[in-house]
Every structure is written in structure tokens, then in C-alpha cells.
Write an enzyme that holds these catalytic residues in place. Structure first.
Site, PDB file in Angstrom:
ATOM      1  N   SER A   1     -23.886 -53.928   9.335  1.00 18.84           N
ATOM      2  CA  SER A   1     -23.575 -52.508   9.435  1.00 18.84           C
ATOM      3  C   SER A   1     -22.935 -52.227  10.780  1.00 18.84           C
ATOM      4  O   SER A   1     -23.471 -52.593  11.834  1.00 18.84           O
ATOM      5  CB  SER A   1     -24.854 -51.682   9.281  1.00 18.84           C
ATOM      6  OG  SER A   1     -24.571 -50.320   9.441  1.00 18.84           O
ATOM      7  N   GLY A   2     -21.763 -51.615  10.775  1.00 16.53           N
ATOM      8  CA  GLY A   2     -21.031 -51.315  11.999  1.00 16.53           C
ATOM      9  C   GLY A   2     -20.070 -52.387  12.428  1.00 16.53           C
ATOM     10  O   GLY A   2     -19.469 -52.295  13.505  1.00 16.53           O
TER      11      GLY A   2
ATOM     12  N   THR B   1     -15.492 -50.918   6.626  1.00 13.39           N
ATOM     13  CA  THR B   1     -14.741 -49.768   6.104  1.00 13.39           C
ATOM     14  C   THR B   1     -13.332 -49.725   6.672  1.00 13.39           C
ATOM     15  O   THR B   1     -12.356 -49.473   5.949  1.00 13.39           O
ATOM     16  CB  THR B   1     -15.490 -48.465   6.427  1.00 13.39           C
ATOM     17  OG1 THR B   1     -16.793 -48.507   5.841  1.00 13.39           O
ATOM     18  CG2 THR B   1     -14.733 -47.265   5.871  1.00 13.39           C
TER      19      THR B   1
ATOM     20  N   ASN C   1     -23.691 -47.296  13.814  1.00  8.74           N
ATOM     21  CA  ASN C   1     -22.322 -47.016  13.376  1.00  8.74           C
ATOM     22  C   ASN C   1     -22.178 -45.515  13.201  1.00  8.74           C
ATOM     23  O   ASN C   1     -22.995 -44.876  12.535  1.00  8.74           O
ATOM     24  CB  ASN C   1     -22.046 -47.738  12.044  1.00  8.74           C
ATOM     25  CG  ASN C   1     -20.586 -47.642  11.631  1.00  8.74           C
ATOM     26  OD1 ASN C   1     -19.783 -47.032  12.321  1.00  8.74           O
ATOM     27  ND2 ASN C   1     -20.256 -48.251  10.516  1.00  8.74           N
TER      28      ASN C   1
ATOM     29  N   SER D   1     -21.010 -44.936   9.163  1.00  5.31           N
ATOM     30  CA  SER D   1     -21.597 -45.985   8.340  1.00  5.31           C
ATOM     31  C   SER D   1     -21.539 -45.600   6.860  1.00  5.31           C
ATOM     32  O   SER D   1     -21.894 -44.479   6.474  1.00  5.31           O
ATOM     33  CB  SER D   1     -23.061 -46.210   8.747  1.00  5.31           C
ATOM     34  OG  SER D   1     -23.673 -47.155   7.899  1.00  5.31           O
ATOM     35  N   SER D   2     -21.075 -46.526   6.031  1.00  2.48           N
ATOM     36  CA  SER D   2     -21.057 -46.295   4.584  1.00  2.48           C
ATOM     37  C   SER D   2     -22.478 -46.408   4.057  1.00  2.48           C
ATOM     38  O   SER D   2     -23.100 -47.462   4.161  1.00  2.48           O
ATOM     39  CB  SER D   2     -20.154 -47.319   3.882  1.00  2.48           C
ATOM     40  OG  SER D   2     -18.831 -47.193   4.303  1.00  2.48           O
TER      41      SER D   2
ATOM     42  N   GLY E   1     -23.431 -53.403   4.804  1.00  5.74           N
ATOM     43  CA  GLY E   1     -23.704 -54.703   5.406  1.00  5.74           C
ATOM     44  C   GLY E   1     -25.189 -54.979   5.511  1.00  5.74           C
ATOM     45  O   GLY E   1     -26.040 -54.134   5.208  1.00  5.74           O
TER      46      GLY E   1
ATOM     47  N   GLU F   1     -28.721 -55.181   6.888  1.00  8.14           N
ATOM     48  CA  GLU F   1     -29.366 -54.222   7.776  1.00  8.14           C
ATOM     49  C   GLU F   1     -30.738 -54.725   8.179  1.00  8.14           C
ATOM     50  O   GLU F   1     -31.547 -55.114   7.325  1.00  8.14           O
ATOM     51  CB  GLU F   1     -29.493 -52.855   7.103  1.00  8.14           C
ATOM     52  CG  GLU F   1     -28.151 -52.183   6.871  1.00  8.14           C
ATOM     53  CD  GLU F   1     -28.299 -50.762   6.346  1.00  8.14           C
ATOM     54  OE1 GLU F   1     -29.428 -50.396   5.946  1.00  8.14           O
ATOM     55  OE2 GLU F   1     -27.303 -50.028   6.357  1.00  8.14           O
TER      56      GLU F   1
END
Length: 1097
Positions: free
Chosen positions: A96-97, A101, A146, A149-150, A376, A378
Site C-alpha cells: 500500500s502506497g 494506482t 498513502n 490509497s485505493s 497492496g 497491508e
């Protein structure tokens, strides 16, 4: 320069090594050092910018020699899809981050930039690109790692035609983190759209949505991180509105979406208070109903319906319903569950609506490129059900990477007979099996625990895990047999730990059961379905009372497992391309490279194993047939056609090009090329050869074109010369013809003018003679006229004088007679004029033709009194005669019956006045037409005069039974109303009398002749709404029959009725019945029936 010394400036002049396959020496430290070196020089992404003309020209000329980057990978995938007709997928993975994206945006931008142009193609590309801002606003949020973040997984299939132009796309979303709607960890925000709406919407829009711009007024919005550096929520809101318009959202749809977002914010402000009921149970009540009222106004729901749904819960089991009250904790749970479901279903509707706009319009076969941008891996301080599901998805993606890249590649070398030393790598299939096994997997046990009857808690779920997974080497807990942490306080009692491919993750079981159940009370679904909002009914179809489904909905875990399985099957049908995103640090800052973090990511992503496989193996492989087809122009022996086997042709080709033997190997069905530079060399030679071939084709084409043009010019010159000669001769002929015509016209003009002068002279002579003769004749005529006029005046004067003289003589002679008769003549004349005026006035003021009209014009003079009265009588008689002449025989009979009814019942029966205005219909049942009474109609011989439903009064209890009453000229019949079976048929001669009361009831007694066969069971006591008509018809039949006695009609409030052997007195009294205004008949004793008739008002 040797054959292999091609230009490699892009490889030789770079910072570090762009392709890790070429890294020397290869170790984990050198791998990290190369990454750090490129990171420090900003060489992570490709040089240049998308849209730069210089970059585009450079890219198009060196597409296969670019550094490994997002654009090069997207270009390779796009060209393979377009040129080789292979469906592609691009898998973007990382923590994540890490930039997944952004990488997906680069891929989308590149695909949109390199494909074709055109109005329709540009529209499709713009819609595909603009779907990202919409989904990011509703599905992305700021987290501690992030700022964008998605919080959902996205997989987009982009569909292309045979030319490589985009036709449309399909988006699939996976597991929106809807728990973020109601609660966010410290330092994180809710979804972007809430902040964008409050920051960027106009005052008028906020007023319509009943919102305030202050974030602190909404409980669902975290305040410690409401503002984010670098994020302009107001500008992003305008971008989202514009993107929704481009994608194809209508204005009313955008308004509906914003109303639902506002409703979620209002829903979070609803608070509950505790109340105790008299029976000792606890219940909840809403503290302040203002937010509830505004929310209901936004969604078009009745406030009382939603308020009850927050206070009570209805449980249905088969045919039973049980309603229980909700305490304060349950009410807050119901509120948050509604908010999460409302937002998640709105997000799913947005994805569906976008798919409707961007889907391909044609049904022909499409080429597909899939882009997977999913959350991602986590690892947070507090990991719950959402992180467990997200990490499970990443395990599946790692597994497909292992199967399609590492294992498949090594197995391919073995299949093709290539010498190969197997490289060991970690296969995470055992971890996937731990989570998704249908029998002993964690998800299966969680579903089993959710469906188990009895008390179900997160602790019981953990106990089940400790029992089933105790000996699994990748599962750890305080009580598991595999645990070595009985004295380790870092592993709490309510947690378990899984050793993922990316590292160990500690999960807290609190909330696992509730989040997996994901229950929304049926009362809330039904309340939402009752809304008048255009969108709410679509989001809550299970709330339809007509489609109540008692079956338990699937759990969140099972749904996600099914979705991931479908995704994996889809990815396995496509050629995979990977973008591995590595996060340099956890501080969301630039120019910081954390060795430990990057090393950890390199390890769990398996990058070293992947590079070793690629270095030990071959960078490029291709079947012999397409390889020979692509490169056959590089050798004279294989160009233009190779007649032998494809492998032999490739061998001849490689030998002719003098490619070193260590750079390639021959497999059973494919050729394997070890170094990418060899491939670059082949492509460069092919490009040069194609240029030479293109030059040759252009030369031949230009020669043919010039020859064709010369022949066309020659042919055209002949045609033009022929047309010019014809044109010149035509012009010469036209000139001679024109000159001849001019000469002819002048000669004819002179002759015509000469003839005209002669004709004009002759005409003037003839006109002069005519004029002189006319003047002479006129003079003669005027003289004769004057003479005749003088003679006529003389004769008229004599006649006038004679007439005056004769008149004088007559007047002198008549004067003496006139004086004697003048009075009588004047009187007669006056009377005549008065009578004339009277009759004319009477004609214009006559009354209507109705016989009941009693009006008549007033008498003008007293002496006309007698005449006036006689004329009135004469007019009335004449009017009555005209009115009677309009009657038909049936109508006359009806009036005769009405007249006879008047003679019988007027001033005797209270029911009579109400029957006067009702026409006597006779056959009320239409017995001859109704098929139900066909059998009964055939049983009656004579014509039916009356057919009606009556009630036959039972002596035992005074209650009535419905019977069909039929009357003919010979008898009357009583039949069962349902079956039509005849119960009694009585000849009319056996009927002696009829008894009725003076009240307004419908009771009547038909008394039969003693000793007759019909009188065996006694008289009939009946009740009917058409009593007057029935008795009148009975009386008329008796009066018109000569051999029958007149029917006696007895009107009295007391009369006797014979029932078999006993006589019963029927007595009518006025009273107020208990059942309203209905007539009631009761049995008082064996000899008395009492009928209560309502008192007349």
C-alpha cells in the site's frame, strides 16, 4: 564493427542497470545498490513525459530498446495484442502506497496515446480515462501510508478491435472497505468524496443537500486529518463532476448520487438514548430527530417508517414473525450497517453505471487487455478482517505469478528439451490452502462459525482455529500446538498470526464474525425500498415485500473468495505482464531510501528468484513458424518463400546472420534467444530490410504510376485534339449561320415595313368613312328622340288632369256613405287586430309538451276569459294525446302496473313511496341469458314474468335463506340460488291471499288454499327488496284471469302464517335494531315471530 556490435546507447549510457537481468554480479546487496543508485538519480521511471513530441519520436523509433518501465511494458503488451492477436493482462502489485494506482494511470495514458484517432475513438479513450477520477473519489482515501490509497480492488478489461483501436471496457471491483464509512483509524480519512463535496460544492448545492461546509458537524468524518497537504478537495470535486459528465452520467443521476452521499453523512449524526419499558426490557429512542428528518426528506422516506426500523427488529421464520426491540448498542449497529451498505451499494451502482457507458457497442470478437490495480499487501498495528481479505488476495496474485512466471518457465525449458538447472523458489500454495481450503481453511471455518446455531463470538472462532490449524507451520496463536509464544506477550490471546509470503502478520479476531456476516436488518431494507428516491429502490431490491427471501445471504468472505477465483481464471486465460511497485520509505516523502524496507519487499516479491530464472534462461522464445515468418527477409535463402520445415529455415537464417551459438538454443517447437541484445539486433536488421523492401516497392509503384500517367496524358491529348477540332468547326459554322440570319432579317424587315405602311393608309381611309356616317346617323336619331319626348309629355298631362277630375267626383259621391258606417267598421277592425295580436302572442309563449306542466300564459283582456280557458283545455288534451302516442306496449304495461300498485298500497304501506321512482324490471336475474340458470330456465315452461332473489324465513330461528323466486302466468317457483334446483313449484290457483305489514319492511306471506297439494308444508314467509312489484304482478295475474278468483291482499301488522300443522303469528314492531338499519326477525316462542323494523327518521 562486428555483426553483434549494434548501437546500444540506451543500455550503455544509463545510470546503473535498467534491466536487472544484465546486472553483474547478481546478489541481494548489488540488487539493492542498483535500485538505490537509480533512485538517487531519479531514474526509476522512463525519461521524458507522455505528450512530448521528442519523446514520442524517440519511443516510436526505439520501442524494443527502451529501458524496462511502465511505458515499455504497456507498449509490449499493446503490440502483442495488436500484432499477434494475444489477449494481455498487466498485473500491478506492491505494498500500500507503493504507486500501483499511479502505474495503472501511466498504462492507461500510454494505451490512450498510442492507439488510433477519430471522433468515436477519442470519445471512448476519454471515457476510459475519466472513469478513474470518479472511482478514486468514491473508492480512495487517505491512510497512514498513502494519501490516495485505493480501498477497493479494480480490474479493467479494455476491448480493442482488429486495428488496435479501443472499443470500450468493463470494470470489476473487489471488496470496498466499507467499514471506513463509519470509522477511520487515527491519522486517516474517510473516502475522498465526503470532503470534496463539502469543500467544492456551491452554497446552493449544499443548501439543497441540507449540508454545512464545516467538517466538525459530521460524526463520520475524522477531524485530525481532514486537511491533507497537496490535496485540493474543492478542485478535485469539480474534476469529478466534469468526469461524471464525460463518462455519461445524466444531471439527475449526479444529483441522486450526491443526495445519497449527503444521506450517509446525516445518518452518522443520528444518536440514540436509553429507555426502559414497563416489562423491564431496554429499548432505544432517537435523541434529536432533525438529522433523521432531513435524511428522510433527501431519500423520500416516511420518517416514522425509518424511526421504527431503528427501534425494532422483525425476525421471520417460516410463517411466523417475531418483533423485538433494539437496545442502544443494537441501534448504533443498525445505523452503521445501513450506512455501510448504502455507501457500498452506491459504489457498486457507480461501477455498473460506468460499465454501461464504456462497454463496447459491437458484438464482434474483441481483443482484450486487462489492467489489475488492487490493494497492496497491508501490515498495520491493528489488522482486522479487511487486512486478512486483502492479504489473501495478494497471496493469490503471488501464486499466479509463481505459476505463470517461475514454475511455468522452468517447466517449459524441460518440455522443450533445453538444458536447465532447476532454481529453488518459495511456493505460497500452502498459505493459500490454509486460507481458502473448503474443509479446513480459515474462511470455511469462519463461514461455518457464522452459520452455527447457538452463541457465536470471535473467541469461539479463534478456538476453532486453534483446534483445526494448530499444527500448520504458517499459523501461530497462543494456544496452538505449533506456538512457541506461550511466554511471548507480543502475541495476545485474542489474536492469531499467519506467515504470509510477504512476512508475518498479526490479526485481531475482534469483529471477524460481524464483518463476515455483514448483516443488514430486513426492517431497514424494507424501509429503504419504500423510499420515493429514484436510486434507493435499485440499491435495496431485497426490501420488496413481494419478494421476501428467508434464505441467509452469502457471507462477505465467501463472496470475495468467489470473486478472486473468477479473477484468477480470467487472468490465466491471458498473457501476463507484471509491474512490481516498491515503496522506498514509510514516511510518504521523496529522496528517502530505506534499505530494510526495500530489502523486505524485494524478498517477498520474489524478484531475486525471478531474475535468476531469467538470467539462467532465455529472454525471448518464439515458435519456429512465426519466427521464420517475421525474420525470413533477412536471408536470401528463406526469402520470399521457404519450402522446407520451419525449424530448418530458422537454422539457415541464424547461420546466415552469423549469430553466436551460445546466444540461442533450438527447442522441440520453439527457438530460445538468451540475450535481449540479440533480439534487438534481429529487429534492427528486420527494420532496415523492411525499409529496403519498402523502397523497392515504392520504386516499382512510382514507375508504374508514371507510366500509367504518361499513357493517360497521351490518350487525353488525342481526345482533347479531337474535341477541339470539332469545336472550331462548330464555331465557324455558327458564325456563317449567324451572318446569313442577319441579312435575312434585314430584308424581311424592309418588306414588312412597306406592307405595314400600305395597310395603315387603307385602314385610315375606312375609319374616316365610318366616323362621318356615325356622326350623321347620330344627328338624325337625336332629332327623332326630341320629337317623341315632346309628344309623350303632352299625352301624360291630359291623363293626369282626367284622373284628378274623376277622383274629385268619386270623393264627393262617397262622402255621404262613409259617415253612416264608420263606427262599426272601426270596431270590427280593432277587434280583429286585438285577436290577431292575442293569437300571435299565445303562439310564442306556449308551455312545454309535458302533461304535468300546469303553467299557462296570463289572460291579456277580460273579454277573452272564456276563450282563454277553452284554449287551455284544448291544448292540454292535445298535448296528452301526443304524449300517449309515444308509449310502447311494454311501457303502457309498466304504467298500468304502477297504477295498480298505487291503488293497492298508496297510503297503506310505508314502503310504497320509495318504490314509485323505481321502474318494474321484472327479470332481475336475466335468467334466460345467464348460463348459470340455464337448467332452471328449461324447467319452467311459461314465460318468466318476474325473477328475483328472495329470503325464505325459517320458522325455527327467524333467519333467511336465499332462494330464487320465479313468477309465470300459471305458477310461482322457489329454487336454490347456488345450484338452481327447484325447491317448490306452486300453481297460482292454490294461492288464496298475500299478507304484508304497513311498515317499510320487505316481508310478505303467501297463503295457500287449505287441502291443496301445495299446502302440505304450509305457507311461505318471504322477504324481498321488490315486494311492491311482486305483489302487484300477482294481483294483476289474478285480475286478468277469468276462471280465477281475485287475489286477496291483507295489509296488517299482525297476521297468521300456517307452518305445516301449526299457525304462527307474525308481528311487526318499530324498534332500533342492534345491527343498524336492517330489519331483524326473531323467534319469541313457538307461536310468535317478531319482526323489528327500523323507525322512520
Amino acid at each position: 564493427m562486428s555483426v553483434m556490435e549494434v548501437k546500444t546507447s540506451l543500455l550503455d549510457n544509463m545510470i546503473g542497470v535498467g534491466d536487472m537481468v544484465l546486472l553483474e554480479p547478481l546478489s541481494e546487496d548489488s540488487f539493492l545498490e542498483n535500485l538505490r543508485n537509480r533512485f538517487d538519480h531519479n531514474e526509476i521511471y522512463v525519461m521524458g513525459y507522455v505528450g512530448s513530441e521528442a519523446w514520442w519520436s524517440h519511443f516510436k523509433a526505439n520501442a524494443l530498446r527502451l529501458l524496462p518501465c511502465s511505458y515499455a511494458l504497456a507498449d509490449e503488451a499493446y503490440r502483442s495484442l495488436r500484432d499477434q492477436d494475444k489477449d494481455q493482462c498487466i498485473l500491478i502489485t506492491g505494498e500500500s502506497g507503493a504507486g500501483k494506482t499511479e502505474a495503472s494511470k501511466l498504462v492507461m495514458s500510454y494505451v490512450a496515446a498510442v492507439c488510433g484517432k477519430g471522433q468515436e475513438v477519442n470519445k471512448v479513450k476519454e471515457q476510459l480515462l475519466q472513469s478513474n477520477p470518479v472511482l478514486e473519489a468514491f473508492g480512495n482515501a487517505k491512510t497512514v501510508r498513502n494519501d490516495n490509497s485505493s480501498r477497493f480492488g479494480k480490474y479493467m478489461d479494455i476491448e480493442f478491435d482488429f486495428k488496435g483501436d479501443p472499443l470500450g471496457g468493463v470494470i470489476s471491483n473487489y471488496l470496498l472497505e466499507k467499514s471506513r464509512v463509519v470509522k477511520q483509524p487515527r491519522g486517516e480519512r474517510n473516502f475522498h468524496i465526503f470532503y470534496q463535496l463539502l469543500s467544492g460544492a456551491s452554497e446552493d448545492t449544499l443548501k439543497k443537500l441540507k449540508l454545512d461546509r464545516d467538517f466538525s458537524k459530521y460524526n463520520y468524518l475524522s477531524l485530525d486529518s481532514a486537511a491533507v497537504n497537496g490535496l485540493d478537495d474543492a478542485a478535485n470535486f469539480r474534476t469529478v463532476r466534469n468526469a461524471m459528465q464525460i463518462v455519461g452520467f445524466m444531471e439527475d443521476e449526479v444529483q441522486s448520487v450526491l443526495e445519497l452521499v449527503a444521506a450517509v453523512l446525516k445518518l452518522g449524526n443520528i444518536e440514540f438514548k436509553h429507555e426502559s419499558r414497563c416489562n423491564g426490557t431496554d429499548e432505544s429512542r432517537i435523541k434529536d430527530k432533525n438529522d433523521l428528518k432531513e435524511m428522510c426528506e433527501l431519500l423520500g422516506i416516511e420518517q416514522s417508517v425509518l424511526e421504527r426500523a431503528f427501534s425494532y427488529r422483525t425476525v421471520e421464520a417460516k410463517m411466523e414473525k417475531v418483533s423485538t426491540t433494539l437496545n442502544v448498542a443494537q441501534a448504533y449497529y443498525a445505523r452503521d450497517a445501513l450506512a455501510k451498505n448504502l455507501y457500498s451499494r452506491l459504489f457498486s451502482w457507480l461501477v455498473t453505471r460506468i460499465n454501461e457507458s464504456i462497454k463496447a457497442q459491437t458484438k464482434a470478437r474483441h481483443k482484450v487487455m486487462g489492467v489489475l490495480d488492487i490493494y497492496g499487501f497491508e501490515i498495520f498495528e491493528d489488522n482486522s478482517f479487511e487486512q486478512f481479505i486483502i492479504n489473501y488476495c495478494n497471496e493469490k496474485l503471488q501464486q499466479i505469478f509463481i505459476e505463470l512466471t517461475l514454475r511455468e518457465e522452468q517447466e517449459e525449458y524441460v518440455r522443450e528439451g533445453i538444458e536447465w538447472t532447476n532454481i529453488e523458489y518459495f511456493n505460497n500454495a500452502i498459505i493459500c490452502d490454509l486460507i481458502e481450503n473448503n474443509q479446513n481453511g480459515i474462511l470455511a471455518m469462519l463461514d461455518e462459525e457464522c452459520l452455527r446455531p447457538g452463541t457465536v463470538t470471535d473467541e469461539t472462532f479463534l478456538d476453532k482455529l486453534n483446534t483445526i490449524c494448530a499444527e500448520h507451520q504458517h499459523f501461530e496463536s497462543r494456544l496452538s500446538k505449533n506456538s512457541k509464544f506461550l511466554t511471548d506477550h507480543s502475541l495476545p490471546h485474542n489474536c492469531f498470526r499467519i506467515q504470509h509470503y510477504a512476512g508475518k502478520v498479526l490479526y485481531r479476531v475482534e469483529g471477524f464474525v460481524d464483518k463476515n456476516n455483514d448483516l443488514l436488518y430486513r426492517d431497514l431494507s424494507q424501509a429503504m425500498y419504500k423510499a420515493n428516491h429514484s436510486l434507493i429502490k435499485q440499491l435495496f431490491p431485497e426490501g420488496n415485500p413481494a419478494k421476501v427471501n428467508l434464505k441467509r445471504p452469502p457471507t462477505a468472505g465467501s463472496q470475495f473468495k468467489t470473486s478472486v477465483g473468477t479473477l484468477m481464471k480470467n487472468l490465466q486465460t491471458k498473457n501476463p505482464n507484471y509491474i512490481r511497485c516498491i515503496k522506498p520509505n514509510d514516511k510518504k516523502a521523496s529522496h528517502i531510501f530505506t534499505d530494510s524496507l526495500v530489502r523486505h519487499q524485494v524478498r517477498y516479491l520474489g524478484l531475486m528468484e525471478n531474475v535468476r530464472v531469467r538470467r539462467a534462461g532465455y529472454a525471448f522464445r518464439q515458435a519456429y513458424e512465426p519466427c521464420l515468418e517475421r525474420y525470413k527477409m533477412l536471408c536470401k535463402n528463406t526469402w520470399p518463400h521457404w519450402r522446407g520445415p520451419a525449424r530448418e529455415g530458422v537454422e539457415v537464417l541464424m547461420a546466415d546472420l552469423q549469430v553466436p551459438a551460445e546466444e540461442f538454443s533450438y527447442g522441440r517447437s520453439k527457438i530460445f534467444i538468451r540475450n535481449p541484445r540479440t533480439l534487438f539486433f534481429l529487429e534492427e536488421r528486420r527494420r532496415q530490410c523492411l525499409q529496403d523492401l519498402a523502397t523497392l516497392i515504392q520504386k516499382i509503384y512510382r514507375g508504374w504510376k508514371c507510366r500509367s500517367h504518361f499513357l493517360l496524358l497521351k490518350k487525353s491529348q488525342i481526345v482533347v485534339a479531337a474535341w477541339y477540332r470539332r469545336y472550331a468547326q462548330q464555331k465557324k459554322y455558327q458564325k456563317i449561320k449567324s451572318a446569313t440570319t442577319v441579312v435575312q432579317s434585314y430584308a424581311r424587315g424592309w418588306q414588312a415595313r412597306k406592307l405595314l405602311r400600305e395597310l395603315k393608309y387603307q385602314k385610315r381611309c375606312e375609319e374616316a368613312v365610318t366616323t362621318i356616317a356615325a356622326y350623321w346617323h347620330g344627328t338624325q336619331a337625336r332629332r327623332e328622340l326630341r320629337r317623341l319626348k315632346e309628344e309623350a309629355r303632352r299625352k301624360h298631362a291630359v291623363a293626369v288632369i282626367w284622373a284628378y277630375w274623376q277622383g274629385l267626383k268619386v270623393r264627393r259621391e262617397y262622402r255621404k256613405f262613409f259617415r253612416a258606417n264608420a263606427g262599426k267598421k272601426i270596431y270590427d277592425f280593432t277587434i280583429q287586430r286585438i285577436m290577431q295580436k292575442y293569437f300571435l302572442g299565445l303562439k310564442s309563449s306556449l308551455p312545454s309538451m309535458s302533461p304535468v306542466d300546469r303553467s299557462w300564459p296570463a289572460r291579456p283582456y277580460l273579454f277573452l276569459d272564456g276563450v282563454h280557458t277553452e284554449l287551455r283545455k284544448i291544448f292540454h288534451l292535445w298535448r296528452c294525446k301526443k304524449y300517449r302516442g309515444q308509449f310502447t306496449e311494454e311501457k303502457k304495461a309498466v304504467y298500468e302496473e304502477k297504477l295498480e300498485a298505487s291503488e293497492i298500497f298508496k297510503d297503506k304501506k310505508a314502503l310504497y313511496p320509495s318504490s314509485v321512482s323505481q321502474p318494474f324490471k321484472g327479470d332481475y336475474l336475466e335468467i334466460s341469458k345467464n348460463p348459470k340458470y340455464q337448467k332452471l330456465s328449461s324447467a319452467v315452461d311459461d314465460k318468466v314474468l318476474l325473477a328475483d332473489v328472495v329470503n325464505k324465513i325459517n320458522r325455527a330461528n327467524g333467519k333467511g335463506t336465499a332462494r330464487i323466486f320465479l313468477l309465470t302466468k300459471k305458477n310461482f317457483v322457489l329454487a336454490d340460488q347456488k345450484t338452481g334446483q327447484v325447491k317448490a313449484s306452486v300453481p297460482l290457483p292454490d294461492l288464496t291471499s298475500v299478507s304484508v305489514s304497513t311498515q317499510s319492511d320487505g316481508f310478505f306471506a303467501l297463503k295457500l288454499k287449505e287441502g291443496s297439494a301445495s299446502a302440505v308444508k304450509g305457507d311461505f314467509l318471504l322477504s324481498s327488496e321488490h315486494l311492491i312489484e311482486i305483489i302487484t304482478k300477482l294481483h294483476r295475474i289474478g285480475a286478468t284471469t277469468a276462471d280465477r278468483e281475485q287475489l286477496n291482499i291483507d295489509i296488517s301488522d299482525e297476521f297468521l302464517v300456517q307452518f305445516k300443522q301449526d299457525k304462527v303469528c307474525v308481528k311487526f314492531i318499530q324498534a332500533t335494531p342492534k345491527n343498524g338499519n336492517t330489519v331483524a326477525c326473531k323467534r319469541k316462542n313457538n307461536r310468535l315471530l317478531e319482526v323489528s323494523v327500523p323507525t322512520s327518521p
